[in-house]
Design an enzyme around this catalytic site. Structure first.
Site, short mmCIF file in Angstrom:
data_model
loop_
_atom_site.label_atom_id
_atom_site.label_comp_id
_atom_site.label_asym_id
_atom_site.label_seq_id
_atom_site.Cartn_x
_atom_site.Cartn_y
_atom_site.Cartn_z
N ASP A 89 0.87 -1.16 0.00
CA ASP A 89 0.00 0.00 0.00
C ASP A 89 0.92 1.22 0.00
O ASP A 89 2.14 1.13 0.15
CB ASP A 89 -0.96 0.00 1.19
CG ASP A 89 -2.19 0.88 0.90
OD1 ASP A 89 -2.13 1.70 -0.05
OD2 ASP A 89 -3.19 0.77 1.61
C1 NOJ Z 1 -3.86 4.06 -0.05
C2 NOJ Z 1 -5.05 3.16 0.06
O1 NOJ Z 1 -5.03 2.46 1.28
C3 NOJ Z 1 -5.16 2.17 -1.07
O2 NOJ Z 1 -6.36 1.46 -0.95
C4 NOJ Z 1 -5.04 2.86 -2.39
O3 NOJ Z 1 -5.18 1.93 -3.43
C5 NOJ Z 1 -3.70 3.56 -2.44
N1 NOJ Z 1 -3.62 4.55 -1.38
C6 NOJ Z 1 -3.46 4.25 -3.78
O4 NOJ Z 1 -4.26 5.35 -3.90
#
Ligand code: NOJ
Length: 759
Positions: free
Chosen positions: A292
């Site tokens: 993430d």
């Molecule tokens: C953080 C989020 O937790 C995740 O779900 C997302 O895909 C990414 N950022 C990218 O935006």
């Protein structure tokens, strides 16, 4: 488009460990594996590490970006040192990034372009929690299909969806992004979504790669506070959290995303047990894991890594294959190999996985295949909107309908539409809206005006504003707590109407990432408005627009009709009007429990019995002594404009022997006078087991449509597999003994049968 890598001599396949014997391997797979090995063999260590790096395009920031500035990014692209980018929006932009990479780099490995296409790209569908309320898997597959088509037409070939985190806590802002509290339902949605995005063939230029996220446990953050620690043991992990991920892996999801949280003290991003042992080992899944956003480097504040290099070492060992905008792999991996702290084979494994997905996507045949300007002009937006309306109306849940207020009778000729969200064209678009435009939804007011008979007068008053000022993904709304100046107008309009449609709820950016709340009631002055209006006209239909379960106990006791309309997307107002006016008989059922009080959270139907379950005799049982027991509205609940009667269910045998199947049949009758759809739900309870089992677990459901007076017998096959769980012996098995099978229209209102299972 010209083929690339024509100069590469394809080598023999490496040791993949995926197939027992080489004769078992399909030739198409062998082909991909040969190509992957061939490319890998020609890469330098620096280039391999580059494949494991994902950069943000900087246009649409969804978190703190790494220090690498855009110039450096461009240089790295030119040197073939980037594996993928996220948030690069438009064909022109993705084409340019791909061009920089393909025309300048030595190794010429195409980039993937990822984006959070969570509930539509431009045509916006209901937020996932709302859409799950339709229990209509075909519908959910079709919205993913449409999202894929609109995405590829804009250069995006990879979505960070579906989010399949089980969540039982209304406080958690991201509950809107998932499918609620049930592992079985979420597993079914996961498979439908993967199918919708990826189709049968990832190389089809109208499909996109999907991501099962967040692996794992993120939705069970303590106290419902985003990013918080998750403290669960093996039982919860395997029986509650992992099943949807396993289903997505089996459905061939191309990628996984790991998660920000720790589980039992170990950051998921650094968990070897989750990523290497379970996902890539036990499940034999061969895609790649993207971190993430910055979650590798976030192991430093977690207190698990001392610096980025250490974080990179932990993450790569654990099986995180790509570093999303974290700068840890870029900073550490080469050095770690050079110092002998990690084996290059770990890097090879990650790169092989990334290349495999790229080959399957057909990117090596044509790196620009997902950047088709012509596709933009051929997108059938009108058709997509029709589907969006259809899914939106199926997602609506009728929570209460007294005084026969709904559907709105023809005799009602003066309707006051009141509330801060009544003419709001933005909130229904919800959070994680991709390229869904601001203010692009049909509001409830517009929807009703489009649909009512000519002689029906509609008046409108906002009453109060939910909040003022600009808001966005990064900036939540500032809630209005003081400005009551619009209340008298609302009260006056309510007085003069036969019926009030009151539209309350949450702002689009009140739920979503980083939007956990300690309170889940109607924020600001909404309750005050509702109460003032109710004093002068009690014929109120309350329409809720929200991303999380709300605490609406007062309304449930004082307002005759309540409609849960979530954030339904582009066609929101039209879909709501379809239901309010009876053009569509509501069929949605809650995928999550609604609390009587936020103090009950986490709240879920599939809880354990405890040693002291409900008792009328004593106060010393598991409950809160200051409120009524149980949810306000349970999981699986939802009314219709007709009634469904369940006959006593029957079993073809009251004993199930290992390896056999038996059938449970139940007759459902539509005893009302309009056509309607019912979600027939099957639950089980394992009475005595090596681990205490939930009081109920959903194990099957079927959507049936019945005309007035019509009956249908629904059959469920009861198999051994249905009785399995991750037992005390650490394996999935069904244990001999007594079970209860329950059938009904929601998780509380069920008819029960006994079953004996013998191994
Ligand atoms: C953080 C989020 O937790 C995740 O779900 C997302 O895909 C990414 N950022 C990218 O935006």
């Amino acid at each position: 488009m010209k083929k690339i890598l024509t100069t590469i001599t394809f080598l023999t396949m490496g040791t993949l460990g995926l197939f027992a014997q080489s004769s078992d391997i399909p030739s198409s797979v062998k082909d991909v594996e040969r190509k992957v090995d061939s490319v890998l063999s020609q890469m330098t260590l620096e280039e391999k590490v580059g494949q494991m790096v994902q950069y943000n395009g900087s246009w649409d920031l969804t978190g703190p970006a790494s220090g690498t500035d855009n110039k450096q990014k461009e240089e790295r692209l030119k040197n073939g040192l980037v594996g993928s980018m996220l948030n690069v929006i438009s064909v022109e932009a993705t084409r340019e990034a791909q061009r920089l990479n393909m025309e300048n780099s030595r190794i010429k490995i195409p980039l993937m372009f990822g984006y959070d296409v969570i509930h539509g790209y431009k045509t916006i569908f209901p937020v996932p929690l709302g859409e799950t309320a339709s229990w209509d898997l075909e519908a959910m597959e079709s919205s993913a299909r449409i999202a894929a088509i609109e995405s590829v037409a804009h250069g995006i070939n990879w979505t960070f969806s579906p989010m399949i985190d089980i969540s039982r806590d209304a406080r958690w802002g991201r509950i809107m992004e998932g499918s609620g509290e049930d592992p079985y339902l979420t597993s079914k949605v996961a498979v439908a979504k993967v199918k919708g995005y990826q189709g049968d063939d990832l190389s089809n230029p109208k499909t996109i790669a999907a991501t099962a996220k967040h692996f794992a446990g993120y939705g069970l953050a303590e106290g419902g506070k985003d990013y918080n620690a998750v403290n669960i043991g093996k039982n919860e992990l395997h029986n509650v959290v992992l099943p949807p991920f396993h289903a997505a892996a089996d459905a061939g999801v191309a990628t996984f995303m790991n998660s920000f949280n720790t589980i039992d003290g170990v950051p998921a991003t650094g968990s070897e047990s989750l990523q290497r042992e379970i996902l890539k080992g036990d499940w034999n899944w061969n895609g790649f894991v993207v971190s993430d956003w910055g979650s590798i480097a976030e192991m430093i504040p977690h207190g698990f890594a001392k610096d980025k290099i250490h974080a990179a070492q932990i993450a790569v060992k654990a099986g995180s294959d790509m570093d999303m905008e974290g700068g840890a792999y870029e900073a550490g991996l080469q050095q770690l190999v050079a110092e002998g702290k990690i084996d290059e084979a770990l890097i090879d494994d990650a790169v092989r996985r990334i290349l495999r997905v790229k080959f399957k996507m057909g990117l090596f045949d044509d790196p620009y295949r997902y950047m088709d300007e012509d596709l933009i002009n051929s997108i059938a937006y009108d058709e997509h909107r029709k589907t969006a309306r259809d899914i939106a109306k199926k997602s609506i849940v009728l929570l209460k309908n007294e005084k026969n207020l709904l559907p709105i009778a023809n005799s009602v000729n003066k309707i006051a539409v009141i509330g801060p969200l009544a003419d709001d064209r933005d909130t229904p678009i919800g959070n994680w809206r991709a390229q869904g435009e601001t203010n692009s939804a049909v509001s409830v007011l517009e929807g009703l005006k489009n649909a009512v008979a000519e002689n029906t007068e509609i008046t409108y008053s906002k009453g109060v504003s939910l909040g003022e000022g600009e808001r966005s993904f990064l900036m939540p709304l500032e809630i209005n707590e003081t400005d009551r100046s619009g209340i008298p107008d609302a009260v006056e309009k309510a007085k003069q109407a036969n019926l009030v449609v009151m539209v309350l709820g949450e702002d689009a950016f009140q739920s979503g990432e980083g939007r956990s709340q300690a309170n889940v009631g109607l924020a600001g002055l909404q309750m005050e408005l509702l109460k003032e209006v109710q004093k002068v006209n009690s014929n109120i239909v309350l329409v809720l627009i929200n991303g999380r379960p709300l605490e609406i106990t007062w309304a449930s006791e004082n307002i005759p009709a309540i409609v849960e309309a979530w954030q339904l997307g582009t066609e929101s107002g039209n879909a709501i009007a379809d239901v309010l006016l009876g053009k569509y008989n509501p069929s949605g059922k809650l995928p999550v429990s609604f609390p009587r009080s936020v103090g009950q959270e986490p709240l879920y139907y599939n809880h354990l019995n405890t040693g002291r379950p409900y008792s009328e005799q004593h106060v010393t049982y598991a409950h809160y002594s200051d409120i009524e027991n149980g949810p306000l509205y349970p999981f699986g609940y939802g009314l219709s404009y007709t009634d469904f009667e369940y006959a006593e269910p029957e079993l073809s045998s009251s004993t199930l022997n290992a390896g056999e199947d038996i059938t449970l049949s139940v007759q459902i009758t539509n005893s009302g006078d309009v056509k309607g759809k019912e979600v027939v739900q099957l639950y089980i309870h394992d009475l005595v087991a090596s681990l205490a089992r939930p009081v109920k677990e959903l194990k099957g459901f079927e959507l049936v449509e019945l005309g007035p007076g019509e009956s249908k017998t629904v059959e469920f096959t009861i198999s051994e597999e249905m009785l399995e769980f991750y037992s005390a012996s650490g394996k999935w098995e069904a244990e001999s003994g007594e079970f209860e099978l329950m059938v009904g229209g929601n998780s509380e209102d069920v008819k029960t049968l006994k079953l004996n299972y013998q191994k």
